[in-house]
Design an enzyme around this catalytic site. Structure first.
Site, PDB file in Angstrom:
ATOM      1  N   ASP A  88       0.817  -1.220   0.000  1.00  0.00           N
ATOM      2  CA  ASP A  88       0.000   0.000   0.000  1.00  0.00           C
ATOM      3  C   ASP A  88       0.847   1.264   0.000  1.00  0.00           C
ATOM      4  OD1 ASP A  88       0.728  -0.781   2.677  1.00  0.00           O
ATOM      5  OD2 ASP A  88      -0.641   0.744   3.439  1.00  0.00           O
ATOM      6  N   GLU A 108       0.285  -0.947   5.761  1.00  0.00           N
ATOM      7  CA  GLU A 108       1.340  -0.425   6.637  1.00  0.00           C
ATOM      8  C   GLU A 108       1.151   1.059   6.920  1.00  0.00           C
ATOM      9  OE1 GLU A 108       5.233   1.311   7.782  1.00  0.00           O
ATOM     10  OE2 GLU A 108       4.003   1.798   6.072  1.00  0.00           O
TER      11      GLU A 108
HETATM   12 ZN   LIG Z   1       6.816   2.347   4.082  1.00  0.00          ZN
END
Ligand SMILES: [Zn+2]
Length: 480
Positions: A120, A184
């Site tokens: 992501d 994340e």
């Molecule tokens: Zn990162």
């Protein structure tokens, strides 16, 4: 008079001792790289990163909650682009979007190793970019776009490294996991890496090592060092958003009672700035400077080699510089303040958010107690989801030594040093299944490049992508 001579004598002896200590701290010679680039074609690697950037895998939170298709497209891109990995490794999809590749090793008695990356990226509205943020265009030797640096560059280098090795018929000694989480970036999200770790635990898998993003390759001249410095994060600071709340009768702004609600809250924030947590030499920061000191110019070296005696002089200077301040203490960053939502109404309640990065060795509770003491009785301190600092991973572990070796084999004139990672990444979730967790980003980023991460015109160099891929081949060969 005699006392004066004694004092001068002791002082002189101390200076002499520190000078000799500095002179006799010899600089170890840096290992030479082997120069092997495995015949990789940098244009092919770059085209793969271009394609990866073109898939807008913005984290699925807030207004991007429905951004599922991009992640399916990204998975399809990996399937198509890395046939050997997809043929040889066993692939498991965790929680719908995270991807784990498992390459079996020859020796089942060895604990597996893991290489992490996240699919992501943070959002990138097109305004202000020189090139479209999801265009993946190449200009002047750089691939531009959201995620080019954080962290599709490293993701591509990792899987390219494994693809290359598998294409040569290589089989690792130990099992290898390549874990690509999918959330994340949103700090509070727990859908990717934590679920991968739950899955590893359910399989009774304990890892020998974990390699994730973080750290960087820095230009050593900033520290008076005549080489590149590869910083390996051996621990990560804790993270907590504390809410300061002040409640006091509001009313009409035409006849305000004093002190006002916002006055008390502002005073609390000012007091926090005046009374930070104490600066400390943590074991990892001591080690950072121990490794760097012999390579520094004489004045820096003198100070750092004699850090135990000159700490009183060095600490105040280092705490004036934001980046060194951040490795010496828990930091407080007031980021949001809220009062009334109407211009002529005194707020009955005001709040402020203080974003804290907690120093290794301190805890969420200790920091909360410090803040509460400083802000006083009119302001209440609370917090939601927080995490304590991670333990420090050892630098005498075999994995660290091999990682260091792989960095030195790849990069020319590179000094490797452990340090405290001051931001956050997925690696912290792996603490329950691994003791040797290292954060290293094998890209040479200038300060200018670093400022582009999560900002406009993010980019990675085409040559740097190739170097990073060579690094992963070397690291996988050495560590697995
Ligand atoms: Zn990162």
């Amino acid at each position: 008079m005699l006392a004066l001579y004694v004092i001068l004598g002791v002082f002189g002896a101390l200076i002499l001792f520190m000078l000799l200590r500095t002179i006799f701290t010899k600089k170890p010679t840096l290992a030479a790289p082997d120069g092997n680039d495995y015949g990789l074609d940098k244009d092919v690697l770059a085209s793969h990163l271009q394609q990866a950037v073109q898939i807008p895998t913005v984290s699925m939170v807030g207004k991007y909650a429905e951004n599922t298709q991009a992640f399916y497209d990204f998975r399809a891109f990996l399937e198509k682009t890395y046939p050997n990995v997809n043929r040889i490794a066993e692939r498991t999809i965790i929680n719908g979007f995270s991807i784990v590749y498992h390459v079996k090793g020859k020796n089942p008695d060895l604990k597996p190793g893991a290489f992490l990356a996240h699919q992501d990226v943070v959002p990138a509205p097109a305004e202000g970019w020189d090139y479209p943020p999801f265009g993946g265009e190449i200009h002047d030797g750089y691939i531009y776009g959201r995620g080019a640096a954080d962290m599709k560059g490293q993701l591509i280098a990792t899987i390219e490294g494994m693809e290359y090795l598998l294409s040569t018929g290589w089989t690792p000694e130990r099992d290898v996991y390549i874990c690509f989480g999918h959330d994340e970036e949103p700090m509070a999200s727990r859908e990717g890496a934590p679920k991968i770790v739950e899955w590893l635990k359910s399989q009774n898998i304990e890892l020998e090592f974990v390699i994730d993003e973080g750290g960087a390759v820095l230009d050593g001249s900033l520290l008076g060092i005549n080489s590149l410095v590869g910083m390996v994060g051996t621990c990560e600071k804790g993270y907590c958003d504390y809410t300061l709340t002040c409640e006091k009768a509001g009313g009409h702004a035409s006849n305000p009672a004093r002190p006002s609600n916002l006055y008390l809250l502002s005073k609390a924030i000012c007091n926090l700035e005046k009374h930070p947590m104490p600066a400390k030499w943590t074991p990892v920061t001591k080690e950072t400077f121990k490794v760097l000191a012999p390579h520094m110019k004489f004045a820096f070296k003198f100070l750092m080699v004699n850090r135990d005696l000159l700490g009183w002089l060095i600490k105040p200077v280092l705490t004036m510089i934001p980046i060194t301040n951040a490795i010496l203490r828990t930091t407080f960053a007031p980021t949001m303040v809220q009062g009334s939502d109407t211009p002529n109404v005194l707020p009955p309640k005001s709040t402020a958010n203080v974003n804290c990065r907690i120093l290794t060795g301190e805890t969420v509770e200790q920091v909360e107690a410090h803040i509460q003491k400083v802000v006083g009785k009119h302001v209440k301190v609370s917090h939601d989801l927080c995490n304590n600092p991670t333990p420090i991973s050892p630098t005498d572990a075999d994995s660290y030594k091999k990682l260091k070796g792989a960095i030195e084999t790849t990069f020319d004139n590179m000094l490797v040093a452990p340090y405290m990672f001051v931001a956050g990444d997925d690696a912290r979730f792996y603490v329950p299944v691994c003791k040797n967790i290292y954060r290293f980003t094998p890209f040479v980023y200038t300060l200018d490049d670093q400022k582009r991460i999560h900002a406009l015109n993010e980019r990675s160099g085409v040559d740097d992508l190739k170097k990073a891929t060579v690094f992963f081949i070397n690291a996988m060969k050495a560590m697995c």
